[in-house]
Design an enzyme around this catalytic site. Structure first.
Site, PDB file in Angstrom:
ATOM      1  N   ILE A  32      32.107  50.304 -16.180  1.00 25.78           N
ATOM      2  CA  ILE A  32      32.540  49.228 -15.442  1.00 25.78           C
ATOM      3  C   ILE A  32      31.517  48.365 -14.865  1.00 25.78           C
ATOM      4  O   ILE A  32      31.788  47.189 -14.643  1.00 25.78           O
ATOM      5  CB  ILE A  32      33.591  49.698 -14.374  1.00 25.78           C
ATOM      6  CG1 ILE A  32      34.439  48.695 -13.785  1.00 25.78           C
ATOM      7  CG2 ILE A  32      32.598  50.221 -12.991  1.00 25.78           C
ATOM      8  CD1 ILE A  32      35.507  49.135 -13.030  1.00 25.78           C
ATOM      9  N   ASN A  88      23.077  62.212 -15.149  1.00 28.50           N
ATOM     10  CA  ASN A  88      22.614  62.584 -13.863  1.00 28.50           C
ATOM     11  C   ASN A  88      23.302  63.761 -13.179  1.00 28.50           C
ATOM     12  O   ASN A  88      24.440  63.957 -13.395  1.00 28.50           O
ATOM     13  CB  ASN A  88      22.898  61.394 -12.994  1.00 28.50           C
ATOM     14  CG  ASN A  88      22.053  60.219 -13.478  1.00 28.50           C
ATOM     15  OD1 ASN A  88      21.136  60.175 -14.121  1.00 28.50           O
ATOM     16  ND2 ASN A  88      22.740  58.832 -13.332  1.00 28.50           N
ATOM     17  N   HIS A 101      28.998  63.325 -17.199  1.00 30.57           N
ATOM     18  CA  HIS A 101      28.994  62.251 -18.117  1.00 30.57           C
ATOM     19  C   HIS A 101      27.672  61.828 -18.942  1.00 30.57           C
ATOM     20  O   HIS A 101      26.568  61.895 -18.174  1.00 30.57           O
ATOM     21  CB  HIS A 101      29.700  60.758 -17.694  1.00 30.57           C
ATOM     22  CG  HIS A 101      29.008  60.746 -16.367  1.00 30.57           C
ATOM     23  ND1 HIS A 101      29.585  61.148 -15.270  1.00 30.57           N
ATOM     24  CD2 HIS A 101      28.216  59.627 -15.780  1.00 30.57           C
ATOM     25  CE1 HIS A 101      28.987  60.723 -13.975  1.00 30.57           C
ATOM     26  NE2 HIS A 101      27.836  59.708 -14.645  1.00 30.57           N
ATOM     27  N   MET A 102      27.792  61.535 -20.082  1.00 34.74           N
ATOM     28  CA  MET A 102      26.623  61.053 -20.702  1.00 34.74           C
ATOM     29  C   MET A 102      26.654  59.427 -20.659  1.00 34.74           C
ATOM     30  O   MET A 102      27.354  58.886 -21.165  1.00 34.74           O
ATOM     31  CB  MET A 102      26.215  61.612 -22.112  1.00 34.74           C
ATOM     32  CG  MET A 102      25.340  61.291 -22.850  1.00 34.74           C
ATOM     33  SD  MET A 102      25.608  61.996 -24.518  1.00 34.74           S
ATOM     34  CE  MET A 102      25.011  63.593 -24.470  1.00 34.74           C
ATOM     35  N   HIS A 103      25.471  58.875 -20.205  1.00 36.36           N
ATOM     36  CA  HIS A 103      25.471  57.360 -20.477  1.00 36.36           C
ATOM     37  C   HIS A 103      24.759  57.176 -21.436  1.00 36.36           C
ATOM     38  O   HIS A 103      23.713  57.514 -22.028  1.00 36.36           O
ATOM     39  CB  HIS A 103      24.394  56.675 -19.301  1.00 36.36           C
ATOM     40  CG  HIS A 103      25.003  57.000 -17.884  1.00 36.36           C
ATOM     41  ND1 HIS A 103      25.353  55.792 -17.443  1.00 36.36           N
ATOM     42  CD2 HIS A 103      25.010  57.969 -16.972  1.00 36.36           C
ATOM     43  CE1 HIS A 103      25.813  56.221 -15.899  1.00 36.36           C
ATOM     44  NE2 HIS A 103      25.628  57.613 -15.740  1.00 36.36           N
TER      45      HIS A 103
END
Ligand code: 5GP
Length: 116
Positions: A32, A88, A101-103
């Site tokens: 987002i 993170n 989550h993987m960015h």
């Protein structure tokens, strides 16, 4: 009892998100607040709060996060130029949402990795 985050609602499509990929194990959608032209979050459909909570039984799903990343990077047209994958963990890692989550970040040169 592990508490759900907004990401569980995104997986179930109860709140809007720009989902770019979804299968039986993972969901991927645009961040987002993008920090790069392509900034996509790849998350397991199963709620795992942090990398500290990952179990051996999750290995198939964790592998799927990488094959999804590979496919999405190609779809975004950033596979050849390159991109960065980041996860993170907890406060010092800068984790804000407690659903792993993987960015996936790309679409511009990202510079040296911040390690400090
Ligand atoms: P973290 O800091 O936990 O590694 O990253 C969480 C990421 O989730 C942030 O980059 C933030 O912009 C993104 N994010 C938080 N809430 C939402 C949301 O409701 N929708 C989407 N698409 N991204 C979100």
């Amino acid at each position: 009892m592990v508490e759900e985050t907004i990401f569980s609602k995104i997986i179930r499509k109860e709140i809007p998100a720009d989902i770019v990929y979804q299968d039986d194990l993972v969901t991927a959608f645009r961040d987002i607040s993008p920090r790069a032209p392509s900034h996509i979050l790849i998350i397991p459909n199963k709620l795992i709060p942090t990398v500290n909570d990952v179990e051996q039984e999750d290995e198939l799903m964790l592998g799927r996060m990488f094959t999804a990343a590979r496919k999405i990077a190609k779809d975004e047209g950033i596979d050849e130029d390159g991109y960065r994958l980041i996860m993170n963990c907890n406060a010092h890692g800068g984790q804000e949402v407690y659903h792993i989550h993987m960015h996936l970040l790309g679409g511009r040169p990202l510079g040296p990795l911040l390690l400090g």
